[in-house]
Design a protein around this motif. Structure first.
Motif, short mmCIF file in Angstrom:
data_model
loop_
_atom_site.label_atom_id
_atom_site.label_comp_id
_atom_site.label_asym_id
_atom_site.label_seq_id
_atom_site.Cartn_x
_atom_site.Cartn_y
_atom_site.Cartn_z
N ARG A 90 0.84 -1.19 0.00
CA ARG A 90 0.00 0.00 0.00
C ARG A 90 0.87 1.25 0.00
O ARG A 90 1.79 1.35 0.83
N PRO A 91 0.66 2.17 -0.97
CA PRO A 91 -0.25 2.04 -2.11
C PRO A 91 0.29 1.00 -3.07
O PRO A 91 1.48 0.67 -3.01
N ASP A 107 -6.80 0.64 -2.40
CA ASP A 107 -6.34 0.95 -1.05
C ASP A 107 -5.11 0.13 -0.69
O ASP A 107 -4.12 0.64 -0.19
N PHE A 108 -5.16 -1.16 -0.98
CA PHE A 108 -4.01 -2.04 -0.73
C PHE A 108 -4.15 -3.29 -1.59
O PHE A 108 -5.22 -3.59 -2.12
#
Length: 219
Positions: free
Chosen positions: A68-69, A124-125
């Motif tokens: 992430r990112p 988001d991840f």
């Protein structure tokens, strides 16, 4: 060991987990840091693509990295490329099989499972799960997989130092993630093409709708 840029989070090792991807998802939703790596000596509920089970006894590398990112385009391919680089450094002639497997000849050595999660319209991840057979013996595989799977130990004829190989693989993985970050998938495509053994070949693709035959095209 090189200075890692994308996998610089903590490495947590467990004797046993159901699935490293499932545990990483739980931890990610609790706010775990980028670069966290969860590793298990064995998995009881390891998963591959399309929710297929993944045989994960002691003797392999079973781990998931939290990104992430995350830049997710072609993530399975570039992770497979890292596996190929690390494996070829041992003089084992591994190759990619699109989109998420690593083979030696006609036997499977490793599989990759990537999952991405959105926050609104952006990623988001992502979870990058890798399962690689390091020191598994022939009898460690289920009988129906013994002619379809292999391990590094079987290929080179001796037991490896799994920790050394794990470090090598993480370094290669971090390097391809950095190349991906800087140049995107196009920057890695020439090497991926060279490493891929299925380009131009007829392959069987299993989906929820059944098994289909298709001919792979140039990336």
């Amino acid at each position: 060991m090189q200075h890692r840029r994308h996998l610089k989070g903590p490495i947590e090792s467990y004797p046993r987990l159901g699935s490293t991807n499932a545990e990483a998802l739980r931890r990610a939703r609790e706010g775990a840091p980028a670069g966290l790596i969860l590793r298990a000596e064995r998995q009881d509920d390891g998963r591959g693509q399309h929710q297929r089970s993944w045989h994960s006894p002691p003797g392999g590398l079973w781990f998931t990295a939290l990104l992430r990112p995350a830049r997710v385009e072609g993530l399975s391919l570039i992770a497979g490329l890292a596996c190929v680089r690390a494996t070829r450094a041992l003089s084992v002639p591994a190759s990619l099989r699109w989109p998420n497997d690593v083979y030696v000849g006609e036997r499977k050595l490793a599989g990759i499972l990537t999952e991405s999660y959105l926050l609104g319209s952006r990623v988001d991840f992502a979870l990058l799960g890798i399962g690689l057979n390091v020191n598994l013996r022939g009898e460690d595989f289920p009988e129906d997989l013994r002619d379809q799977a292999t391990s590094l130990a079987l290929e080179i004829g001796q037991v490896l130092d799994a920790e050394d190989f794990f470090e090598r693989l993480l370094d290669e993985l971090d390097e391809v993630l950095e190349q991906h970050h800087l140049a995107g998938l196009p920057g890695l495509l020439p090497e991926i093409r060279q490493a891929c053994s299925t380009l131009g070949r007829w392959v069987r693709i299993q989906t929820g709708g059944g098994v289909h035959l298709a001919r792979t095209r140039t990336l």
